[in-house]
Write a protein that holds these residues in place. Structure first.
Motif, PDB file in Angstrom:
ATOM      1  N   MET A 131      34.943  37.383  36.990  1.00  0.00           N
ATOM      2  CA  MET A 131      35.559  37.622  38.291  1.00  0.00           C
ATOM      3  C   MET A 131      36.646  38.688  38.204  1.00  0.00           C
ATOM      4  N   ARG A 132      37.410  38.670  37.137  1.00  0.00           N
ATOM      5  CA  ARG A 132      38.437  39.705  36.953  1.00  0.00           C
ATOM      6  C   ARG A 132      37.808  41.084  36.771  1.00  0.00           C
ATOM      7  N   ASP A 133      36.750  41.165  35.955  1.00  0.00           N
ATOM      8  CA  ASP A 133      36.094  42.454  35.723  1.00  0.00           C
ATOM      9  C   ASP A 133      35.518  43.014  37.017  1.00  0.00           C
ATOM     10  N   LEU A 134      34.858  42.153  37.785  1.00  0.00           N
ATOM     11  CA  LEU A 134      34.265  42.611  39.045  1.00  0.00           C
ATOM     12  C   LEU A 134      35.339  42.990  40.053  1.00  0.00           C
ATOM     13  N   GLN A 135      36.452  42.297  40.033  1.00  0.00           N
ATOM     14  CA  GLN A 135      37.548  42.662  40.933  1.00  0.00           C
ATOM     15  C   GLN A 135      38.037  44.079  40.635  1.00  0.00           C
ATOM     16  N   ARG A 136      38.161  44.366  39.343  1.00  0.00           N
ATOM     17  CA  ARG A 136      38.612  45.707  38.947  1.00  0.00           C
ATOM     18  C   ARG A 136      37.564  46.768  39.272  1.00  0.00           C
ATOM     19  N   ASP A 137      36.300  46.494  38.969  1.00  0.00           N
ATOM     20  CA  ASP A 137      35.253  47.504  39.147  1.00  0.00           C
ATOM     21  C   ASP A 137      34.898  47.738  40.609  1.00  0.00           C
ATOM     22  N   ARG A 138      35.000  46.690  41.452  1.00  0.00           N
ATOM     23  CA  ARG A 138      34.558  46.788  42.844  1.00  0.00           C
ATOM     24  C   ARG A 138      35.704  46.716  43.851  1.00  0.00           C
ATOM     25  N   LEU A 156      28.348  38.698  46.226  1.00  0.00           N
ATOM     26  CA  LEU A 156      28.529  40.144  46.084  1.00  0.00           C
ATOM     27  C   LEU A 156      27.415  40.955  46.740  1.00  0.00           C
ATOM     28  N   THR A 157      26.371  40.287  47.222  1.00  0.00           N
ATOM     29  CA  THR A 157      25.168  40.979  47.681  1.00  0.00           C
ATOM     30  C   THR A 157      25.463  42.052  48.723  1.00  0.00           C
ATOM     31  N   LEU A 158      26.351  41.766  49.666  1.00  0.00           N
ATOM     32  CA  LEU A 158      26.619  42.688  50.767  1.00  0.00           C
ATOM     33  C   LEU A 158      27.867  43.538  50.530  1.00  0.00           C
ATOM     34  N   SER A 159      28.286  43.642  49.266  1.00  0.00           N
ATOM     35  CA  SER A 159      29.451  44.460  48.889  1.00  0.00           C
ATOM     36  C   SER A 159      30.674  44.117  49.733  1.00  0.00           C
ATOM     37  N   PRO A 160      31.133  42.872  49.680  1.00  0.00           N
ATOM     38  CA  PRO A 160      32.266  42.470  50.516  1.00  0.00           C
ATOM     39  C   PRO A 160      33.584  43.040  49.999  1.00  0.00           C
ATOM     40  N   GLY A 214      49.632  24.919  60.901  1.00  0.00           N
ATOM     41  CA  GLY A 214      50.395  26.108  61.250  1.00  0.00           C
ATOM     42  C   GLY A 214      50.874  26.847  60.014  1.00  0.00           C
ATOM     43  N   ILE A 215      49.999  27.653  59.401  1.00  0.00           N
ATOM     44  CA  ILE A 215      50.398  28.397  58.206  1.00  0.00           C
ATOM     45  C   ILE A 215      50.348  29.897  58.483  1.00  0.00           C
ATOM     46  N   THR A 216      51.198  30.623  57.794  1.00  0.00           N
ATOM     47  CA  THR A 216      51.265  32.079  57.902  1.00  0.00           C
ATOM     48  C   THR A 216      51.294  32.666  56.498  1.00  0.00           C
ATOM     49  N   LEU A 217      50.379  33.578  56.216  1.00  0.00           N
ATOM     50  CA  LEU A 217      50.357  34.222  54.903  1.00  0.00           C
ATOM     51  C   LEU A 217      49.682  35.584  55.010  1.00  0.00           C
ATOM     52  N   THR A 218      49.916  36.412  54.010  1.00  0.00           N
ATOM     53  CA  THR A 218      49.329  37.757  53.943  1.00  0.00           C
ATOM     54  C   THR A 218      48.691  37.962  52.580  1.00  0.00           C
ATOM     55  N   VAL A 219      47.461  38.441  52.563  1.00  0.00           N
ATOM     56  CA  VAL A 219      46.754  38.781  51.334  1.00  0.00           C
ATOM     57  C   VAL A 219      46.546  40.292  51.330  1.00  0.00           C
ATOM     58  N   ARG A 220      47.030  40.945  50.289  1.00  0.00           N
ATOM     59  CA  ARG A 220      46.930  42.400  50.218  1.00  0.00           C
ATOM     60  C   ARG A 220      45.661  42.827  49.497  1.00  0.00           C
ATOM     61  N   LYS A 221      45.227  44.013  49.795  1.00  0.00           N
ATOM     62  CA  LYS A 221      43.992  44.543  49.224  1.00  0.00           C
ATOM     63  C   LYS A 221      44.107  44.615  47.702  1.00  0.00           C
ATOM     64  N   GLY A 222      43.103  44.074  47.027  1.00  0.00           N
ATOM     65  CA  GLY A 222      43.053  44.141  45.575  1.00  0.00           C
ATOM     66  C   GLY A 222      43.750  43.012  44.853  1.00  0.00           C
ATOM     67  N   GLU A 223      44.402  42.096  45.556  1.00  0.00           N
ATOM     68  CA  GLU A 223      45.106  41.009  44.887  1.00  0.00           C
ATOM     69  C   GLU A 223      44.261  39.739  44.874  1.00  0.00           C
ATOM     70  N   THR A 224      44.690  38.802  44.035  1.00  0.00           N
ATOM     71  CA  THR A 224      44.136  37.450  44.037  1.00  0.00           C
ATOM     72  C   THR A 224      45.210  36.515  44.558  1.00  0.00           C
ATOM     73  N   PHE A 225      44.937  35.908  45.704  1.00  0.00           N
ATOM     74  CA  PHE A 225      45.879  34.972  46.314  1.00  0.00           C
ATOM     75  C   PHE A 225      45.370  33.570  46.014  1.00  0.00           C
ATOM     76  N   GLY A 226      46.109  32.815  45.209  1.00  0.00           N
ATOM     77  CA  GLY A 226      45.708  31.469  44.845  1.00  0.00           C
ATOM     78  C   GLY A 226      46.291  30.436  45.780  1.00  0.00           C
TER      79      GLY A 226
END
Length: 677
Positions: A542-549, A514-518, A378-390
């Protein structure tokens, strides 16, 4: 000085293959005193494991010692031949391999396997061997050793299997233990327990040890002396403190600089080592590190630097790091916030509400169901667009199960997973394939995730074909663009996965995701098995691709240093529950849950001076998910648990203000600074 227990002198090892010969070791010399612990570090392919295997006579097919000696306890093992090596292996020299499953026979009971070395090497009866094997299992901290003796390897957890492997290596009380990456795939608490166990047994038995690893944090706290290897040679050798405080070889300096603990000091990227190690099947000229070294000159490219001794510190470098250079570890402090990422302000992309996953527990395929295992409670969490949730936690905490449910590989027992505002369970079956394009999974084992019979071009093109995206020419252009994005040559399309290094295969895994542009990538332990320099390259990518895509990551790992470097928000899981969640900088600097504090205290900081006197590593065993404790699930291991913890599950609170949540009756407020106004 006493005679060394192990003396390797000018060792050369070649591995003959189809059409080429790899010069795996080229003049390696090492000494090991009785009772001493030697750490051997370096990138994959540097020769550290090959050195250990040469001592044991366990070279791969086509391998042979072409020159040099390996003297153990006064005897040359190379000259002794295979018969003598069989007498030594498992008796006076014990070995613990990285993957215990490769060391254990799945058809034999644990007791039979631990007793086997005694029956082979010592004059003992089966009853005596069985009793000593059981005693050894107790000595290595195996719970209920008498019962485990009749179990099979698949019935044990990863940490327990590694304890069995250690028991097998030590049951004959050897003079030397060779540990080859014994804790690489283990979480921080299991790693700490295994290393503490090895240290304790070494002290009891007076053993010497060779510890082969790429984990500099482990090396800093567990050995007396370090040998740094590069391309089949010793690059540097010194005591652990002098080496960490003042590395002299430029390669050693570069390894330290690539540590995540170093780069988070205001840096946006990890420092990496450019290029690749040399191909050891070709003739080598000059310094082998010259092509990747920013200080190389003409002499480095034409002459091989000798291993020069400066007291007890030896290094092979024409342009060594000055002794007065800045301390490479001057800002490595455990738990300190060295980056404070902005609180993600994007719109919620992934919203998980009261998510649960139970697995049936049965005695076999034809047995009745005997209950359930609560993998996610039973977990509840939110991941926002553009962030890295660890997501961090010990093995078995449920973090991978959460990732698999988000990626659609497991169905929740209850709860909701909403992506971009839409409940994934409510998506009509006919539309699910198209909808899943937006969420992709990056696996821990990139080799197992790829069909070995398919070329890279076909592997990367396959999702496009399945989804019906573009014609063949457009698909080829997409594949070429993906290879460019992850830093691989376009000619890779015609090669098979086994033809790439571990780091290159992980780049392929990222390209496949990344093939299907997720929009969202679930990355499940993507760098756990990589050495520090390759890990830095993948994390930067991974950081560079996160920024670019404009990617969003749900990053699952047991490596707290990696999570601290990469994540904006951190969620800490324990036995299926989310016990703490908040901005990465705040969680690391001001942990509120005792479990989070215990995890941070258990980490091996890559600094020998951090003795850990003020640290309290986690102890005890994680309870079974089939019968979790009542109330707070962590209470059985918690140093501050009280009566209420056994009867009432703690509610989620925000004692430091919104954004930093904790589920604990007694959060560690005495260790936390006041919340900012």
């Amino acid at each position: 000085m006493s005679e060394p227990l192990l003396a390797i002198d000018d060792l050369h090892v070649e591995i003959a293959g189809r059409g080429r010969t790899v010069h795996a070791l080229d003049g390696v010399s090492l000494d090991l005193a009785p009772g001493e612990a030697l750490g051997v570090v370096g990138e994959s392919g540097s020769g550290k494991t090959m050195t250990a295997l040469s001592v044991l006579g366990l070279l791969p097919s086509g391998g042979s010692v072409t020159r040099g000696t390996v003297r153990f306890d006064g005897e040359d093992l190379v000259a002794g031949g295979e018969k003598r090596l069989r007498d030594v292996r498992g008796d006076t020299i014990g070995v613990v391999f990285q993957d215990p499953l490769t060391s254990l026979n799945p058809t034999m009971t644990i007791g039979a396997q631990v007793a086997e070395p005694l029956l082979l090497h010592q004059d003992t009866t089966r009853k005596q061997a069985w009793e000593k094997a059981q005693d050894m299992l107790g000595l290595v901290g195996m719970p209920q050793p008498a019962e485990r003796m009749r179990a099979y390897p698949h019935q044990l957890s990863g940490g327990m299997r590694q304890r069995v492997a250690i028991a097998m290596a030590l049951v004959c009380e050897p003079k030397l233990l060779i540990a080859d990456e014994p804790t690489t795939a283990l979480d921080v608490t299991t790693q700490h327990q295994i290393l503490e166990l090895i240290d304790d047994l070494r002290a009891r038995l007076g053993m010497a040890m060779i510890l082969v690893t790429h984990d500099l944090g482990v090396i800093a706290h567990r050995v007396d002396r370090v040998a740094v290897m590069y391309a089949g040679r010793i690059a540097e050798q010194a005591g652990v403190r002098p080496l960490f405080r003042a590395p002299r070889h430029r390669y050693t300096e570069a390894l330290f600089a690539a540590l995540p603990e170093k780069a988070v000091v205001g840096a946006t990227e990890l420092r990496t080592i450019p290029g690749l190690p040399p191909d050891l099947s070709t003739a080598q000229h000059g310094c082998r590190f010259a092509a990747r070294c920013g200080f190389a000159t003409d002499v480095c490219r034409t002459e091989e630097p000798p291993l020069t001794a400066d007291g007890d510190h030896a290094f092979a470098c024409f342009h060594p790091v000055p002794e007065e250079a800045a301390d490479p570890l001057d800002d490595v402090v455990p738990g300190e916030a060295r980056h404070t990422p902005a609180v993600p302000s994007g719109a919620p992309l992934l919203e998980i509400t009261d998510l649960r996953k139970d697995f049936p527990l049965s005695g076999g395929p034809f047995a009745r169901r005997r209950g359930t295992v609560s993998a996610v409670g039973g977990i509840t969490l939110t991941v926002r667009k553009g962030e890295t949730f660890g997501v961090v936690g010990e093995s078995g905490c449920g973090k991978t199960t959460v990732g698999r449910m988000v990626a659609g590989l497991e169905n929740p027992t209850s709860g909701t997973i909403a992506f971009a505002g839409q409940d994934l369970a409510a998506v009509p079956r006919a539309q699910r394939r198209a909808h899943r394009r937006a969420i992709q999974l990056m696996f821990q084992d990139s080799t197992a995730a790829m069909d070995p019979r398919m070329r890279v071009g076909a592997i990367l093109r396959e999702p496009l074909v399945i989804q019906g995206v573009g014609d063949r020419a457009e698909q080829d252009r997409t594949v070429a663009g993906l290879l460019d994005a992850v830093g691989l040559p376009r000619g890779a399309v015609d090669r098979y996965p086994h033809e790439f290094s571990g780091g290159q295969r992980q780049r392929l895994g990222l390209a496949r995701a990344l093939t299907l542009s997720p929009e969202l990538i679930v990355a499940d332990e993507p760098v756990s098995a990589l050495d520090v320099s390759v890990q830095a390259q993948i994390l930067n990518l991974m950081r560079d691709l996160q920024r670019d895509r404009e990617l969003t990551y749900l990053f699952i790992s047991h490596d707290l240093a990696v999570i601290r470097y990469l994540a904006d928000t951190v969620g800490v899981m324990y036995l299926g529950k989310l016990v703490e969640c908040g901005p990465a900088g705040q969680v690391y600097a001001q942990p509120l849950h005792p479990y989070t504090r215990g995890l941070l205290d258990t980490v091996n900081v890559p600094d020998p001076e951090q003795a850990g006197e003020s640290r309290t590593p986690l102890g005890g065993e994680t309870p079974s998910a089939a019968a979790p404790p009542s109330g707070c699930r962590f209470r059985t291991r918690c140093p501050i648990a009280q009566d209420i913890c056994a009867v009432q599950e703690p509610a989620v609170t925000t004692p430091l203000g919104a954004g930093h949540q904790v589920a604990c009756h007694f959060p560690l407020l005495q260790d936390a600074a006041p919340a900012a106004a």
